[in-house]
Design a protein around this motif. Structure first.
Motif, PDB file in Angstrom:
ATOM      1  N   GLN A   1      -1.125  -9.632   0.718  1.00 27.52           N
ATOM      2  CA  GLN A   1       0.261  -9.870   0.324  1.00 27.52           C
ATOM      3  C   GLN A   1       0.349 -10.269  -1.146  1.00 27.52           C
ATOM      4  N   GLU A   2      -0.605 -11.080  -1.615  1.00 29.15           N
ATOM      5  CA  GLU A   2      -0.612 -11.473  -3.025  1.00 29.15           C
ATOM      6  C   GLU A   2      -0.855 -10.270  -3.926  1.00 29.15           C
ATOM      7  N   CYS A   3      -1.732  -9.387  -3.509  1.00 27.11           N
ATOM      8  CA  CYS A   3      -1.990  -8.167  -4.293  1.00 27.11           C
ATOM      9  C   CYS A   3      -0.726  -7.317  -4.392  1.00 27.11           C
ATOM     10  N   ILE A   4      -0.028  -7.157  -3.270  1.00 27.24           N
ATOM     11  CA  ILE A   4       1.183  -6.337  -3.262  1.00 27.24           C
ATOM     12  C   ILE A   4       2.268  -6.972  -4.132  1.00 27.24           C
ATOM     13  N   ASP A   5       2.483  -8.275  -3.954  1.00 25.38           N
ATOM     14  CA  ASP A   5       3.525  -8.958  -4.728  1.00 25.38           C
ATOM     15  C   ASP A   5       3.240  -8.884  -6.224  1.00 25.38           C
ATOM     16  N   TYR A   6       1.978  -9.084  -6.587  1.00 27.81           N
ATOM     17  CA  TYR A   6       1.628  -9.060  -8.013  1.00 27.81           C
ATOM     18  C   TYR A   6       1.801  -7.653  -8.589  1.00 27.81           C
TER      19      TYR A   6
END
Length: 449
Positions: A29-34
């Motif tokens: 999720q952090e990868c996608i948001d970033y």
């Protein structure tokens, strides 16, 4: 006492030092948001949307009258004038010749298109549709980035477990090599057989290095997708994956396709293209209709040739004007007909584009469904194969220890076990990936984050 104080000071100093080599671990999720915030391709797509919004604002402003202020200041030199200028000063008439004189004009004008066959109204609608298309294209780019991130993330998870399998295999190879060396020392095995065990250990070392290289490469690709250019170490959170995740019910393909038709941005973009072609056709047909416009102006001028003061000249020469313009197209060199025909052809192109995107969407979903179904079946078979290969190798290893099996049989059993473990891992993660892709196409959300 002094030693205690020294120990405490050393502990405080070490605690204050920065931690080196500890990489930040990124969740999916952090990868996608970033990436959705920092990916350059996506940022460029958003700029296109902002540009389309400016076109909407400009077309709305075109409904209002225009207003402009004009002024010109000119100096003229006339070397051979035909007449003089006479002035009366203290009862005497004086004549003079002005070869250089100055003129100034000042004007305020306004124009307004009252009616042009609703071209201006339809242009606003068209620009709004174009803005919506730009938004959908941005969503298409965002979805593509999420798919790429999910695929790379699963590849990283698979590579991480594959490394563990390679390490276990290498450890087993080292154990077999040591056991073979013991057999050679007591005369129970030839050096040729020991060389085979050594070669297998070297091959497992090579496989481990290769697997670690693949993991680093997948991390590099993910880091590039996130637009990360720092020298900091990059790592991802390794979530707990279970066999149940690979054995869950696969969504029905037709249900996924029907849901995707209603939500996927590439389909909405094609539908908006058809709508824009209809508006272009209306605008083209309006070119055959009359145009009504009104204009108004206010103007004045000054000159150095006049004896009046500057302010008096502005007042005396002030004019107001207004006009009505009716323009009726009679012969426009086929411009209107060409625009109409092109708008019709554009609509046919958008209809074909919609059909092509629907076909591509169906094929993509079908491929994910086939991959999920096939790999799920392969995973079930691979689990049984791994259990069987493990039992067989355990038996072979014990028999080899007792001298009942030769080196070739032991190496064959070990290779079979390694292949079964790798097949199980690959089919497991491919099943999880493809099931999540089906859910993503159906709902727009990646599950099992």
């Amino acid at each position: 006492m002094n030693n205690m104080l020294k120990s405490m000071a050393l502990a405080i100093t070490l605690a204050a030092l920065p931690i080196v080599g500890q990489a930040k671990q990124w969740t999916l999720q952090e990868c996608i948001d970033y990436a959705l915030q920092n990916n350059i391709t996506l940022q460029k797509s958003r700029l296109q949307t902002l540009s389309a919004h400016e076109d909407v604002q400009m077309s709305k402003a075109a409904l209002l009258p225009s207003l402009s202020l004009q002024t010109s200041q000119n100096v003229t030199y006339r070397p051979w004038p035909e007449s003089n200028r006479a002035t009366v000063t203290n009862g005497y008439v004086e004549t003079s010749v002005d070869k250089v004189f100055y003129n100034g004009t000042y004007g305020l004008s306004s124009n307004w298109t009252v009616w042009n066959g609703n071209q201006n109204i339809n242009q606003i609608k068209l620009n709004k549709v174009t803005e919506q298309q730009a938004e959908q294209e941005t969503a298409v780019t965002a979805n593509s980035i999420q798919e790429q991130i999910a695929q790379l993330y699963v590849q990283i998870l698979y590579s991480n477990e594959a490394i563990e399998v390679c390490r276990q295999s290498l450890q087993t190879s080292k154990t077999n090599e040591m056991r073979g060396q013991e057999f050679v020392n007591v005369g129970k095995m030839s050096k040729a057989d020991l060389a085979q065990l050594t070669a297998q250990r070297a091959q497992d070392e090579y496989s481990l290095v290769e697997a670690e290289g693949n993991l680093r490469n997948f991390k590099r690709q993910l880091k590039q997708l996130l637009q990360l250019t720092t020298d900091e170490d990059f790592d991802v959170v390794i979530p707990q994956t279970t066999d149940d995740m690979a054995l869950q019910t696969i969504p029905v393909m037709t249900d996924v396709y029907n849901a995707a038709l209603a939500t996927r941005p590439e389909i909405k973009s094609a539908q908006l293209g058809i709508e824009s072609s209809d508006l272009n056709l209306k605008i083209a047909r309006a070119k055959r209709l009359p145009t009504i416009g009104v204009s108004a102006s206010a103007a004045t001028n000054t000159t150095s040739m006049s004896d009046n003061e500057w302010g008096q000249q502005l007042k005396n020469n002030f004019d107001l004007g207004a006009g009505l313009t009716l323009s009726i197209p009679i012969f426009d060199n086929r411009q209107a007909k060409t625009a109409i025909n092109k708008a019709k052809l554009q609509k046919q192109s958008y209809l074909l584009d919609l059909q092509d995107k629907q076909t591509t969407l169906y094929s993509t979903i079908e491929n994910y469904w086939l991959q999920a179904t096939t790999n799920q079946s392969m995973f079930q078979a691979a689990k049984a194969s791994t259990e069987s290969a493990q039992q067989s190798y355990d038996l072979l290893s014990e028999q080899f220890r007792l001298g009942l099996k030769n080196t070739v049989e032991l190496m064959t059993g070990k290779s079979n076990l390694l292949n079964a473990q790798q097949n199980e891992l690959q089919s497991k993660y491919l099943t999880i990936l493809n099931i999540n892709m089906l859910n993503f196409y159906a709902s727009g959300q990646l599950l099992n984050k």
